[in-house]
Write an enzyme that holds these catalytic residues in place. Structure first.
Site, PDB file in Angstrom:
ATOM      1  N   HIS A  91     -16.169  -9.191   3.733  1.00 35.85           N
ATOM      2  CA  HIS A  91     -14.884  -8.535   3.515  1.00 35.85           C
ATOM      3  C   HIS A  91     -14.316  -9.023   2.183  1.00 35.85           C
ATOM      4  O   HIS A  91     -13.861 -10.166   2.081  1.00 35.85           O
ATOM      5  CB  HIS A  91     -13.955  -8.889   4.700  1.00 35.85           C
ATOM      6  CG  HIS A  91     -12.575  -8.341   4.588  1.00 35.85           C
ATOM      7  ND1 HIS A  91     -11.547  -8.771   5.408  1.00 35.85           N
ATOM      8  CD2 HIS A  91     -12.030  -7.400   3.766  1.00 35.85           C
ATOM      9  CE1 HIS A  91     -10.440  -8.111   5.106  1.00 35.85           C
ATOM     10  NE2 HIS A  91     -10.703  -7.289   4.106  1.00 35.85           N
ATOM     11  N   SER A  96     -14.918 -14.416  12.271  1.00 40.45           N
ATOM     12  CA  SER A  96     -14.439 -14.784  10.938  1.00 40.45           C
ATOM     13  C   SER A  96     -14.615 -16.288  10.696  1.00 40.45           C
ATOM     14  O   SER A  96     -13.925 -17.110  11.302  1.00 40.45           O
ATOM     15  CB  SER A  96     -12.964 -14.404  10.777  1.00 40.45           C
ATOM     16  OG  SER A  96     -12.509 -14.902   9.541  1.00 40.45           O
ATOM     17  N   ASP A 132     -14.892 -13.719   4.725  1.00 40.70           N
ATOM     18  CA  ASP A 132     -13.688 -13.306   3.993  1.00 40.70           C
ATOM     19  C   ASP A 132     -13.655 -13.891   2.583  1.00 40.70           C
ATOM     20  O   ASP A 132     -13.443 -15.095   2.414  1.00 40.70           O
ATOM     21  CB  ASP A 132     -12.442 -13.803   4.735  1.00 40.70           C
ATOM     22  CG  ASP A 132     -12.130 -12.977   5.967  1.00 40.70           C
ATOM     23  OD1 ASP A 132     -12.084 -11.738   5.853  1.00 40.70           O
ATOM     24  OD2 ASP A 132     -11.918 -13.577   7.040  1.00 40.70           O
ATOM     25  N   MET A 159     -11.708 -14.147  -0.888  1.00 41.15           N
ATOM     26  CA  MET A 159     -10.374 -13.933  -1.478  1.00 41.15           C
ATOM     27  C   MET A 159     -10.336 -14.544  -2.870  1.00 41.15           C
ATOM     28  O   MET A 159     -10.833 -15.657  -3.074  1.00 41.15           O
ATOM     29  CB  MET A 159      -9.302 -14.596  -0.602  1.00 41.15           C
ATOM     30  CG  MET A 159      -9.323 -14.137   0.841  1.00 41.15           C
ATOM     31  SD  MET A 159      -7.937 -14.808   1.769  1.00 41.15           S
ATOM     32  CE  MET A 159      -8.445 -14.431   3.454  1.00 41.15           C
ATOM     33  N   HIS A 163     -18.264 -12.591   9.975  1.00 41.56           N
ATOM     34  CA  HIS A 163     -17.309 -11.967   9.057  1.00 41.56           C
ATOM     35  C   HIS A 163     -16.969 -12.981   7.963  1.00 41.56           C
ATOM     36  O   HIS A 163     -16.476 -14.075   8.249  1.00 41.56           O
ATOM     37  CB  HIS A 163     -16.072 -11.550   9.854  1.00 41.56           C
ATOM     38  CG  HIS A 163     -15.062 -10.781   9.079  1.00 41.56           C
ATOM     39  ND1 HIS A 163     -15.140  -9.417   8.855  1.00 41.56           N
ATOM     40  CD2 HIS A 163     -13.911 -11.183   8.482  1.00 41.56           C
ATOM     41  CE1 HIS A 163     -14.084  -9.025   8.164  1.00 41.56           C
ATOM     42  NE2 HIS A 163     -13.324 -10.077   7.907  1.00 41.56           N
ATOM     43  N   MET A 176      -6.860  -3.127   8.657  1.00 41.19           N
ATOM     44  CA  MET A 176      -6.262  -4.465   8.738  1.00 41.19           C
ATOM     45  C   MET A 176      -5.107  -4.425   9.729  1.00 41.19           C
ATOM     46  O   MET A 176      -4.205  -3.600   9.600  1.00 41.19           O
ATOM     47  CB  MET A 176      -5.749  -4.918   7.369  1.00 41.19           C
ATOM     48  CG  MET A 176      -6.810  -5.309   6.355  1.00 41.19           C
ATOM     49  SD  MET A 176      -7.945  -6.606   6.873  1.00 41.19           S
ATOM     50  CE  MET A 176      -6.852  -7.989   7.179  1.00 41.19           C
ATOM     51  N   GLY A 213      -5.791 -16.365   8.112  1.00 44.84           N
ATOM     52  CA  GLY A 213      -6.104 -16.268   9.532  1.00 44.84           C
ATOM     53  C   GLY A 213      -4.909 -16.700  10.357  1.00 44.84           C
ATOM     54  O   GLY A 213      -3.914 -17.207   9.812  1.00 44.84           O
ATOM     55  N   GLY A 214      -4.980 -16.476  11.661  1.00 48.17           N
ATOM     56  CA  GLY A 214      -3.969 -16.999  12.574  1.00 48.17           C
ATOM     57  C   GLY A 214      -2.640 -16.261  12.593  1.00 48.17           C
ATOM     58  O   GLY A 214      -1.655 -16.776  13.106  1.00 48.17           O
ATOM     59  N   ASP A 240      -9.132  -6.161  12.052  1.00 51.68           N
ATOM     60  CA  ASP A 240      -9.190  -7.525  11.543  1.00 51.68           C
ATOM     61  C   ASP A 240      -7.787  -8.117  11.475  1.00 51.68           C
ATOM     62  O   ASP A 240      -6.938  -7.620  10.738  1.00 51.68           O
ATOM     63  CB  ASP A 240      -9.830  -7.484  10.144  1.00 51.68           C
ATOM     64  CG  ASP A 240     -10.040  -8.860   9.550  1.00 51.68           C
ATOM     65  OD1 ASP A 240      -9.837  -9.863  10.248  1.00 51.68           O
ATOM     66  OD2 ASP A 240     -10.427  -8.907   8.357  1.00 51.68           O
ATOM     67  N   GLY A 241      -7.560  -9.161  12.276  1.00 48.35           N
ATOM     68  CA  GLY A 241      -6.288  -9.871  12.218  1.00 48.35           C
ATOM     69  C   GLY A 241      -5.556  -9.868  13.549  1.00 48.35           C
ATOM     70  O   GLY A 241      -5.220  -8.818  14.092  1.00 48.35           O
ATOM     71  N   MET A 276     -11.644  -9.295  -0.431  1.00 44.04           N
ATOM     72  CA  MET A 276     -10.230  -9.136  -0.755  1.00 44.04           C
ATOM     73  C   MET A 276     -10.080  -9.604  -2.195  1.00 44.04           C
ATOM     74  O   MET A 276      -9.530 -10.679  -2.474  1.00 44.04           O
ATOM     75  CB  MET A 276      -9.366  -9.965   0.224  1.00 44.04           C
ATOM     76  CG  MET A 276      -9.279  -9.310   1.593  1.00 44.04           C
ATOM     77  SD  MET A 276      -8.823 -10.463   2.893  1.00 44.04           S
ATOM     78  CE  MET A 276     -10.414 -11.156   3.294  1.00 44.04           C
ATOM     79  N   GLY A 313     -11.104 -14.596  14.421  1.00 41.59           N
ATOM     80  CA  GLY A 313     -11.252 -15.926  13.837  1.00 41.59           C
ATOM     81  C   GLY A 313     -10.685 -16.982  14.747  1.00 41.59           C
ATOM     82  O   GLY A 313     -11.383 -17.629  15.517  1.00 41.59           O
ATOM     83  N   SER A 314      -9.360 -17.141  14.703  1.00 41.28           N
ATOM     84  CA  SER A 314      -8.727 -18.253  15.429  1.00 41.28           C
ATOM     85  C   SER A 314      -8.971 -18.183  16.937  1.00 41.28           C
ATOM     86  O   SER A 314      -9.238 -19.211  17.571  1.00 41.28           O
ATOM     87  CB  SER A 314      -7.232 -18.314  15.109  1.00 41.28           C
ATOM     88  OG  SER A 314      -6.654 -17.039  15.134  1.00 41.28           O
TER      89      SER A 314
HETATM   90  C1  DX5 Z   1      -7.323 -12.208   6.997  1.00 42.17           C
HETATM   91  C2  DX5 Z   1      -8.813 -12.147   7.217  1.00 42.17           C
HETATM   92  C3  DX5 Z   1      -9.241 -12.196   8.644  1.00 42.17           C
HETATM   93  C4  DX5 Z   1      -8.869 -13.463   9.384  1.00 42.17           C
HETATM   94  C5  DX5 Z   1      -8.758 -13.142  10.847  1.00 42.17           C
HETATM   95  O1  DX5 Z   1      -7.030 -11.802   5.726  1.00 42.17           O
HETATM   96  O2  DX5 Z   1      -9.334 -10.948   6.662  1.00 42.17           O
HETATM   97  O3  DX5 Z   1     -10.629 -11.948   8.758  1.00 42.17           O
HETATM   98  O4  DX5 Z   1      -9.772 -14.501   9.189  1.00 42.17           O
HETATM   99  O5  DX5 Z   1      -8.312 -14.268  11.500  1.00 42.17           O
HETATM  100  P1  DX5 Z   1      -7.578 -14.226  12.918  1.00 42.17           P
HETATM  101  O6  DX5 Z   1      -8.557 -13.638  13.902  1.00 42.17           O
HETATM  102  O7  DX5 Z   1      -7.251 -15.641  13.169  1.00 42.17           O
HETATM  103  O8  DX5 Z   1      -6.376 -13.339  12.766  1.00 42.17           O
HETATM  104 ZN    ZN Z   2     -11.395 -10.247   7.141  1.00 45.34          ZN
END
Ligand code: DX5
Ligand code: ZN
Length: 228
Positions: free
Chosen positions: A75, A17, A44, A46, A42, A146, A153-154, A184-185, A77, A206-207
């Site tokens: 992705h 991500s 994201d 939003m 990935h 999800m 993230g995080g 994811d997450g 959102m 991601g993180s």
């Molecule tokens: C959250 C995103 C994720 C996010 C995941 O809404 O869809 O893709 O970046 O980040 P981590 O791996 O840090 O939870």
């Molecule tokens: Zn995502």
């Protein structure tokens, strides 16, 4: 229990991500993903309406597409994905994922994505049931479960989502379909084993991935058991 064996045979993928990447160094970050054997990027998107956050969109995707051949896992959102999927396809997406909770007609959106020659994925938020995606499975390349509330993230992994992953994987197997299950997450070296055991085979991170001292080792830990 039978699916432990089955899920082990699935090919596992890591989707990084870029929400956790250094945006001012995005080109360099993408090169790092390629050099460390990451399977997908990935992306994201939003809109500040579907979720309580705003990220990036079409112009950034176009720039990313110009510098890499990596699979771009988009992705969405956003409140009305149907309105935008064609433009995301034209901007270089390889996979377009949208939410069943969005305002767009689910089947029409899946069909529109596929008519653009792009793989279609359907996402569900933590409060949405596994059963809600069952009728769409024959039309999908991937389901995204999800494992945190979408938006940031995080966050910490929600363990109650494991049963949904299991139920969706079981239905896919029952129907004899070839559909990937993405999570994811909150995915890291610890939670990855549980989601894979439940039947997920595409792990977004991601993180955890971007904070790792050794990204290649971290990706390996997400994909396989490191205990033996
Ligand atoms: C959250 C995103 C994720 C996010 C995941 O809404 O869809 O893709 O970046 O980040 P981590 O791996 O840090 O939870
Ligand atoms: Zn995502």
């Amino acid at each position: 229990m039978s699916y432990i064996g089955r899920s082990d045979k699935l090919k596992n993928y890591v989707s990084a991500s870029v929400l956790s990447a250094d945006m001012l160094e995005l080109g360099r970050e993408i090169k790092k993903l390629e050099d460390n054997g990451i399977d997908m990027l990935h992306f994201d998107v939003m809109d500040g309406i579907f979720v309580n956050n705003i990220t990036f969109g079409l112009p950034v995707l176009q720039q990313v597409r110009k510098v890499t051949d990596i699979t771009l896992d988009v992705h969405l959102m956003i409140a009305d994905p149907l309105k935008y999927v064609q433009r995301f396809a034209e901007s270089g997406a390889d996979i377009i994922c949208f939410h069943i909770e969005s305002d767009s007609d689910t089947l029409e959106t899946i069909k529109t994505i596929r008519s653009c020659g792009v793989r279609a994925a359907l996402a569900i938020k933590p409060a949405t049931s596994a059963e809600s995606v069952f009728e769409y499975l024959p039309y999908l390349d991937m389901v995204l479960v999800m494992t945190v509330e979408p938006g940031f993230g995080g966050q910490s992994f929600i363990p109650e989502t494991l049963d949904k992953i299991r139920a969706i994987r079981q239905k896919i197997t029952e129907l004899g379909l070839n559909v990937n299950v993405e999570v994811d997450g909150g995915i890291n070296g610890t939670t990855s084993a549980a989601v894979r055991e439940a039947g997920a085979n595409v792990l977004v991170s991601g993180s955890y991935l971007f904070a790792a001292d050794n990204m290649a080792e971290a990706a390996k830990a997400l994909k396989e058991d490191m205990s033996c």
